[in-house]
Design an enzyme around this catalytic site. Structure first.
Site, PDB file in Angstrom:
ATOM      1  N   ASN A   9       0.878  -1.181   0.000  1.00  0.00           N
ATOM      2  CA  ASN A   9       0.000   0.000   0.000  1.00  0.00           C
ATOM      3  C   ASN A   9       0.911   1.226   0.000  1.00  0.00           C
ATOM      4  O   ASN A   9       1.494   1.565   1.031  1.00  0.00           O
ATOM      5  CB  ASN A   9      -0.903  -0.007   1.244  1.00  0.00           C
ATOM      6  CG  ASN A   9      -1.802   1.225   1.309  1.00  0.00           C
ATOM      7  OD1 ASN A   9      -1.610   2.186   0.559  1.00  0.00           O
ATOM      8  ND2 ASN A   9      -2.774   1.199   2.187  1.00  0.00           N
ATOM      9  N   PRO A  10       1.080   1.885  -1.154  1.00  0.00           N
ATOM     10  CA  PRO A  10       2.059   2.974  -1.238  1.00  0.00           C
ATOM     11  C   PRO A  10       1.676   4.203  -0.429  1.00  0.00           C
ATOM     12  O   PRO A  10       2.497   5.095  -0.233  1.00  0.00           O
ATOM     13  CB  PRO A  10       2.132   3.294  -2.732  1.00  0.00           C
ATOM     14  CG  PRO A  10       0.955   2.658  -3.358  1.00  0.00           C
ATOM     15  CD  PRO A  10       0.353   1.662  -2.419  1.00  0.00           C
ATOM     16  N   SER A  12       0.943   4.083   2.724  1.00  0.00           N
ATOM     17  CA  SER A  12       1.432   3.873   4.095  1.00  0.00           C
ATOM     18  C   SER A  12       2.957   3.971   4.105  1.00  0.00           C
ATOM     19  O   SER A  12       3.601   3.735   3.087  1.00  0.00           O
ATOM     20  CB  SER A  12       1.062   2.466   4.594  1.00  0.00           C
ATOM     21  OG  SER A  12      -0.314   2.260   4.565  1.00  0.00           O
ATOM     22  N   GLY A  13       3.510   4.305   5.259  1.00  0.00           N
ATOM     23  CA  GLY A  13       4.967   4.221   5.414  1.00  0.00           C
ATOM     24  C   GLY A  13       5.717   5.515   5.153  1.00  0.00           C
ATOM     25  O   GLY A  13       6.942   5.561   5.284  1.00  0.00           O
ATOM     26  N   THR A  69      -4.816  -2.644   5.534  1.00  0.00           N
ATOM     27  CA  THR A  69      -4.268  -3.470   4.454  1.00  0.00           C
ATOM     28  C   THR A  69      -4.119  -4.918   4.927  1.00  0.00           C
ATOM     29  O   THR A  69      -4.391  -5.857   4.175  1.00  0.00           O
ATOM     30  CB  THR A  69      -2.905  -2.897   3.998  1.00  0.00           C
ATOM     31  OG1 THR A  69      -3.084  -1.508   3.712  1.00  0.00           O
ATOM     32  CG2 THR A  69      -2.397  -3.584   2.759  1.00  0.00           C
ATOM     33  N   VAL A  70      -3.699  -5.092   6.175  1.00  0.00           N
ATOM     34  CA  VAL A  70      -3.558  -6.449   6.729  1.00  0.00           C
ATOM     35  C   VAL A  70      -4.941  -7.116   6.770  1.00  0.00           C
ATOM     36  O   VAL A  70      -5.113  -8.268   6.352  1.00  0.00           O
ATOM     37  CB  VAL A  70      -2.928  -6.419   8.147  1.00  0.00           C
ATOM     38  CG1 VAL A  70      -2.886  -7.819   8.752  1.00  0.00           C
ATOM     39  CG2 VAL A  70      -1.522  -5.827   8.092  1.00  0.00           C
ATOM     40  N   THR A  93      -0.191   3.129  11.914  1.00  0.00           N
ATOM     41  CA  THR A  93       0.014   3.871  13.164  1.00  0.00           C
ATOM     42  C   THR A  93      -0.358   3.024  14.384  1.00  0.00           C
ATOM     43  O   THR A  93       0.099   3.298  15.475  1.00  0.00           O
ATOM     44  CB  THR A  93      -0.851   5.140  13.175  1.00  0.00           C
ATOM     45  OG1 THR A  93      -2.188   4.767  12.826  1.00  0.00           O
ATOM     46  CG2 THR A  93      -0.352   6.158  12.178  1.00  0.00           C
ATOM     47  N   ASP A 274     -11.676   0.034  11.342  1.00  0.00           N
ATOM     48  CA  ASP A 274     -12.422   0.723  10.285  1.00  0.00           C
ATOM     49  C   ASP A 274     -13.913   0.443  10.433  1.00  0.00           C
ATOM     50  O   ASP A 274     -14.299  -0.601  10.966  1.00  0.00           O
ATOM     51  CB  ASP A 274     -11.952   0.255   8.897  1.00  0.00           C
ATOM     52  CG  ASP A 274     -10.581   0.817   8.564  1.00  0.00           C
ATOM     53  OD1 ASP A 274     -10.368   2.031   8.783  1.00  0.00           O
ATOM     54  OD2 ASP A 274      -9.714   0.036   8.129  1.00  0.00           O
TER      55      ASP A 274
HETATM   56  N1  LIG Z   1      -2.433   3.871  -3.526  1.00  0.00           N
HETATM   57  C1  LIG Z   1      -3.238   4.288  -2.532  1.00  0.00           C
HETATM   58  N2  LIG Z   1      -3.379   5.616  -2.265  1.00  0.00           N
HETATM   59  C2  LIG Z   1      -4.162   6.071  -1.284  1.00  0.00           C
HETATM   60  N3  LIG Z   1      -4.882   5.251  -0.464  1.00  0.00           N
HETATM   61  C3  LIG Z   1      -4.786   3.920  -0.666  1.00  0.00           C
HETATM   62  C4  LIG Z   1      -3.955   3.375  -1.695  1.00  0.00           C
HETATM   63  N4  LIG Z   1      -4.043   2.020  -1.632  1.00  0.00           N
HETATM   64  C5  LIG Z   1      -4.899   1.744  -0.620  1.00  0.00           C
HETATM   65  N5  LIG Z   1      -5.339   2.876  -0.039  1.00  0.00           N
HETATM   66  C6  LIG Z   1      -6.242   3.016   1.106  1.00  0.00           C
HETATM   67  O1  LIG Z   1      -5.561   2.651   2.288  1.00  0.00           O
HETATM   68  C7  LIG Z   1      -6.473   1.956   3.144  1.00  0.00           C
HETATM   69  C8  LIG Z   1      -5.732   1.061   4.115  1.00  0.00           C
HETATM   70  O2  LIG Z   1      -4.816   1.824   4.845  1.00  0.00           O
HETATM   71  P1  LIG Z   1      -4.076   1.156   6.062  1.00  0.00           P
HETATM   72  O3  LIG Z   1      -5.002   1.077   7.222  1.00  0.00           O
HETATM   73  O4  LIG Z   1      -3.435  -0.087   5.642  1.00  0.00           O
HETATM   74  O5  LIG Z   1      -2.912   2.149   6.295  1.00  0.00           O
HETATM   75  P2  LIG Z   1      -2.754   3.345   7.315  1.00  0.00           P
HETATM   76  O6  LIG Z   1      -3.964   4.204   7.261  1.00  0.00           O
HETATM   77  O7  LIG Z   1      -1.403   3.946   7.020  1.00  0.00           O
HETATM   78  O8  LIG Z   1      -2.665   2.528   8.666  1.00  0.00           O
HETATM   79  P3  LIG Z   1      -3.327   2.795  10.084  1.00  0.00           P
HETATM   80  O9  LIG Z   1      -4.819   2.780   9.864  1.00  0.00           O
HETATM   81  O10 LIG Z   1      -2.853   1.662  10.944  1.00  0.00           O
HETATM   82  O11 LIG Z   1      -2.777   4.101  10.472  1.00  0.00           O
HETATM   83  C9  LIG Z   1      -7.322   1.174   2.168  1.00  0.00           C
HETATM   84  O12 LIG Z   1      -8.565   0.881   2.725  1.00  0.00           O
HETATM   85  C10 LIG Z   1      -7.445   2.130   0.995  1.00  0.00           C
HETATM   86  O13 LIG Z   1      -8.594   2.937   1.149  1.00  0.00           O
END
Ligand SMILES: Nc1ncnc2c1ncn2[C@@H]1O[C@H](COP(=O)(O)OP(=O)(O)OP(=O)(O)O)[C@@H](O)[C@H]1O
Length: 294
Positions: A9-10, A12-13, A69-70, A93, A274
């Protein structure tokens, strides 16, 4: 020939995302004969990618991203006849599953930590037609989390959840729930109910200390509150970690649970952080359903 898929998932990170992807790809090529890398663009992609890999009988699938994503990666393989081994590199996070499994939260360390031999069975849960790996939360506080702006969530992480929870406490509302726990009916009144699979919930690693990743159980915790004062009384017990019922909280383990509202109200669940389906819901544990790199 051992084939692996890496789903990235680009979004994130942060700035180092590309560097993490390079490191993960390098590491996986030392473990597998072939490594395919796919990038997500939107919600649902990670689930579709891992489902196709399961159908194509990949040996393993890995995802890099946050808990969302997991969760998607797991939803893609959970229903398949051939379930590839599952691994992930936490970039979010909260990263509850990483906390529960003792996977390093630092991505570089998590990548270095991956090994063909470090695999263990993982329980997952099913809520109606969807799968979860950490927690289903229902009620006032989870509703407020559903309302957190995703951008703020990414920027402020755990803190955003915390603030939204506290803000919501000011307007604590309790609900009359009708539960069926392993076939036993029970009526309760509560503002917030959690069904957890692991010890780490919302980044708090000791919330349900007895919940092990493969104990074959759902862990039900609910607040016995009907007013803000009652809610505040639950906080010390929650922070200490819940391993038995107290005057303010109820705790029990089970394998299935049905949850409905007694009254004609609408309430959405929060699934692994979510927004999820609305009540009524049926939850069950699928013991040791996946093999996970840990
Ligand atoms: N290329 C992308 N650009 C923007 N959003 C994306 C992309 N690919 C996936 N996503 C979104 O990211 C969501 C998942 O985000 P994820 O929860 O894995 O990461 P995060 O928000 O960084 O983590 P956390 O919620 O733990 O902080 C997916 O449901 C989708 O909506």
């Amino acid at each position: 020939m051992k084939k692996a898929l890496l789903v990235v998932n680009p979004s994130s990170g942060g700035e180092q995302a590309q560097e993490y992807e390079k490191l993960a790809h390098q590491k996986l090529t030392t473990m597998f004969d072939e490594v395919v890398v796919l990038h997500t663009k939107k919600a649902g992609d990670a689930k579709n990618f891992t489902r196709e890999a399961a159908v194509d009988r990949y040996h393993s699938v890995f995802v890099m991203g946050g808990d969302g994503t997991v969760n998607e990666g797991i939803n893609g393989i959970a229903e398949q006849a051939h379930r590839p081994n599952f691994g992930f590199i936490p970039l979010g996070t909260v990263n509850d599953l990483a906390r529960a499994l003792g996977i390093p939260l630092e991505p570089e360390e998590a990548i270095a930590h991956l090994s063909m031999d470090a695999l263990q069975p993982l329980d997952i849960g099913k809520i109606n037609d969807q799968y979860f790996m950490n927690v289903v939360a229902i009620g006032t506080i989870p509703e407020s989390i559903n309302d957190v702006d995703p951008e703020k969530k990414t920027k402020y992480g755990k803190f955003a959840y915390f603030i939204s929870g506290i803000k919501q406490l000011a307007g604590t509302q309790s609900y009359k729930f009708q539960l069926v726990i392993d076939g036993q009916e029970k009526q309760i009144e509560s503002s917030t109910l959690l069904v957890g699979l692991t010890n780490s919930i919302g980044g708090f690693e000791t919330l349900i200390p007895n919940a092990k990743v493969n104990d074959g159980k759902l862990h039900l915790v609910y607040l016995k509150d009907t007013s803000l004062l009652d809610t505040l009384k639950t906080l010390p017990d929650l922070l200490k970690g819940v391993d038995s019922s107290t005057d303010h909280l109820a705790y029990q383990t089970c394998e299935t649970i049905q949850i409905a509202l007694n009254e004609d109200q609408e309430l959405a669940t929060n699934v692994d952080g979510d927004e999820g389906v609305k009540l009524p819901v049926t939850l069950k544990v699928l013991p040791s359903h996946l093999m996970i790199y840990c």
